[in-house]
Design a protein around this motif. Sequence first.
Motif, PDB file in Angstrom:
ATOM      1  N   UNK A  14       0.819  -1.219   0.000  1.00 44.32           N
ATOM      2  CA  UNK A  14       0.000   0.000   0.000  1.00 44.32           C
ATOM      3  C   UNK A  14       0.852   1.268   0.000  1.00 44.32           C
ATOM      4  N   UNK A  15       2.136   1.127   0.344  1.00 46.77           N
ATOM      5  CA  UNK A  15       3.018   2.292   0.474  1.00 46.77           C
ATOM      6  C   UNK A  15       4.115   2.195  -0.583  1.00 46.77           C
ATOM      7  N   UNK A  16       4.075   3.020  -1.618  1.00 47.12           N
ATOM      8  CA  UNK A  16       5.124   2.951  -2.640  1.00 47.12           C
ATOM      9  C   UNK A  16       6.487   3.335  -2.056  1.00 47.12           C
ATOM     10  N   UNK A  17       7.574   2.676  -2.482  1.00 45.10           N
ATOM     11  CA  UNK A  17       8.914   3.074  -2.014  1.00 45.10           C
ATOM     12  C   UNK A  17       9.157   4.549  -2.302  1.00 45.10           C
ATOM     13  N   UNK A  18       9.709   5.256  -1.320  1.00 44.40           N
ATOM     14  CA  UNK A  18       9.994   6.674  -1.478  1.00 44.40           C
ATOM     15  C   UNK A  18       8.800   7.564  -1.190  1.00 44.40           C
ATOM     16  N   UNK A  19       7.716   6.980  -0.673  1.00 41.66           N
ATOM     17  CA  UNK A  19       6.506   7.748  -0.399  1.00 41.66           C
ATOM     18  C   UNK A  19       5.949   7.395   0.970  1.00 41.66           C
ATOM     19  N   UNK A  20       4.801   7.993   1.286  1.00 38.00           N
ATOM     20  CA  UNK A  20       4.159   7.730   2.561  1.00 38.00           C
ATOM     21  C   UNK A  20       2.653   7.769   2.437  1.00 38.00           C
ATOM     22  N   UNK A  21       1.988   7.269   3.490  1.00 42.62           N
ATOM     23  CA  UNK A  21       0.541   7.370   3.608  1.00 42.62           C
ATOM     24  C   UNK A  21       0.225   7.828   5.025  1.00 42.62           C
ATOM     25  N   UNK A  22      -0.914   8.480   5.194  1.00 44.03           N
ATOM     26  CA  UNK A  22      -1.322   8.934   6.523  1.00 44.03           C
ATOM     27  C   UNK A  22      -2.349   7.966   7.098  1.00 44.03           C
ATOM     28  N   UNK A  41      14.941   1.718   0.690  1.00 46.16           N
ATOM     29  CA  UNK A  41      15.456   0.375   0.978  1.00 46.16           C
ATOM     30  C   UNK A  41      14.338  -0.557   1.453  1.00 46.16           C
ATOM     31  N   UNK A  42      13.082  -0.114   1.333  1.00 43.61           N
ATOM     32  CA  UNK A  42      11.866  -0.846   1.704  1.00 43.61           C
ATOM     33  C   UNK A  42      11.583  -0.885   3.199  1.00 43.61           C
ATOM     34  N   UNK A  43      12.408  -0.237   4.033  1.00 43.32           N
ATOM     35  CA  UNK A  43      12.080  -0.161   5.459  1.00 43.32           C
ATOM     36  C   UNK A  43      10.913   0.807   5.642  1.00 43.32           C
ATOM     37  N   UNK A  44      10.099   0.570   6.678  1.00 41.70           N
ATOM     38  CA  UNK A  44       8.938   1.413   6.952  1.00 41.70           C
ATOM     39  C   UNK A  44       9.115   2.057   8.312  1.00 41.70           C
ATOM     40  N   UNK A  45       8.819   3.344   8.395  1.00 38.55           N
ATOM     41  CA  UNK A  45       8.948   4.123   9.621  1.00 38.55           C
ATOM     42  C   UNK A  45       7.668   4.909   9.838  1.00 38.55           C
ATOM     43  N   UNK A  64      13.695   9.303   1.302  1.00 39.86           N
ATOM     44  CA  UNK A  64      14.897   8.796   0.646  1.00 39.86           C
ATOM     45  C   UNK A  64      16.046   8.761   1.637  1.00 39.86           C
ATOM     46  N   UNK A  65      16.813   7.683   1.596  1.00 38.01           N
ATOM     47  CA  UNK A  65      18.069   7.555   2.347  1.00 38.01           C
ATOM     48  C   UNK A  65      17.927   7.868   3.840  1.00 38.01           C
ATOM     49  N   UNK A  66      16.836   7.410   4.445  1.00 40.02           N
ATOM     50  CA  UNK A  66      16.676   7.558   5.889  1.00 40.02           C
ATOM     51  C   UNK A  66      16.036   8.849   6.345  1.00 40.02           C
ATOM     52  N   UNK A  67      15.517   9.648   5.408  1.00 41.66           N
ATOM     53  CA  UNK A  67      14.928  10.943   5.754  1.00 41.66           C
ATOM     54  C   UNK A  67      13.610  11.153   5.021  1.00 41.66           C
ATOM     55  N   UNK A  68      12.764  12.014   5.607  1.00 40.93           N
ATOM     56  CA  UNK A  68      11.583  12.504   4.903  1.00 40.93           C
ATOM     57  C   UNK A  68      11.728  14.013   4.799  1.00 40.93           C
ATOM     58  N   UNK A  74      10.531  22.089   2.798  1.00 41.43           N
ATOM     59  CA  UNK A  74      11.707  21.217   2.664  1.00 41.43           C
ATOM     60  C   UNK A  74      12.450  20.932   3.963  1.00 41.43           C
ATOM     61  N   UNK A  75      11.783  21.059   5.120  1.00 43.53           N
ATOM     62  CA  UNK A  75      12.404  20.596   6.364  1.00 43.53           C
ATOM     63  C   UNK A  75      12.639  19.098   6.234  1.00 43.53           C
ATOM     64  N   UNK A  76      13.748  18.614   6.817  1.00 39.18           N
ATOM     65  CA  UNK A  76      14.066  17.189   6.748  1.00 39.18           C
ATOM     66  C   UNK A  76      14.061  16.595   8.144  1.00 39.18           C
ATOM     67  N   UNK A  77      13.550  15.347   8.249  1.00 44.50           N
ATOM     68  CA  UNK A  77      13.497  14.630   9.513  1.00 44.50           C
ATOM     69  C   UNK A  77      14.059  13.222   9.333  1.00 44.50           C
ATOM     70  N   UNK A  78      14.801  12.749  10.338  1.00 48.38           N
ATOM     71  CA  UNK A  78      15.298  11.376  10.349  1.00 48.38           C
ATOM     72  C   UNK A  78      14.108  10.432  10.510  1.00 48.38           C
ATOM     73  N   UNK A  79      14.018   9.413   9.659  1.00 48.03           N
ATOM     74  CA  UNK A  79      12.902   8.472   9.730  1.00 48.03           C
ATOM     75  C   UNK A  79      12.929   7.656  11.023  1.00 48.03           C
ATOM     76  N   UNK A  80      14.118   7.336  11.531  1.00 49.97           N
ATOM     77  CA  UNK A  80      14.229   6.470  12.711  1.00 49.97           C
ATOM     78  C   UNK A  80      13.943   7.200  14.012  1.00 49.97           C
ATOM     79  N   UNK A  81      14.388   8.450  14.119  1.00 52.08           N
ATOM     80  CA  UNK A  81      14.305   9.161  15.401  1.00 52.08           C
ATOM     81  C   UNK A  81      13.376  10.373  15.371  1.00 52.08           C
TER      82      UNK A  81
END
Length: 113
Positions: A14-22, A41-45, A64-68, A74-81
Amino acid sequence: MSKGNGIRVAALGDIPPGEGIAISKVITGTSDDIALLRDTDDSVHALDDTCTHETASLSEGWVEDGYVECPLHSSKFCLKTGEVQGLPATRNACPHRVEVLDGEVWLFPGESP
């Protein structure tokens, strides 16, 4: 069906790589909708969906690459933290634990990853 405190909220497909859903706060029981974000890399956060800078949906951003990257300024956030990685945002986004089991995405609202 639930897994511990988890809620099945989507299938991985349901979630395309490089994208998100709410996922609606009505489903999650949280104060904000939650963005499920699938990295390249197909990980989901999962992060609170509303950017901490201005009212914009992180689920509509670029992943992309661990960030949204927020689609508005264009603010960037780490997907993990949820940590801010690029201005103009100065407050971190709230992360939530996610597990992908057999192609199903389970969200654990309010639990740290």
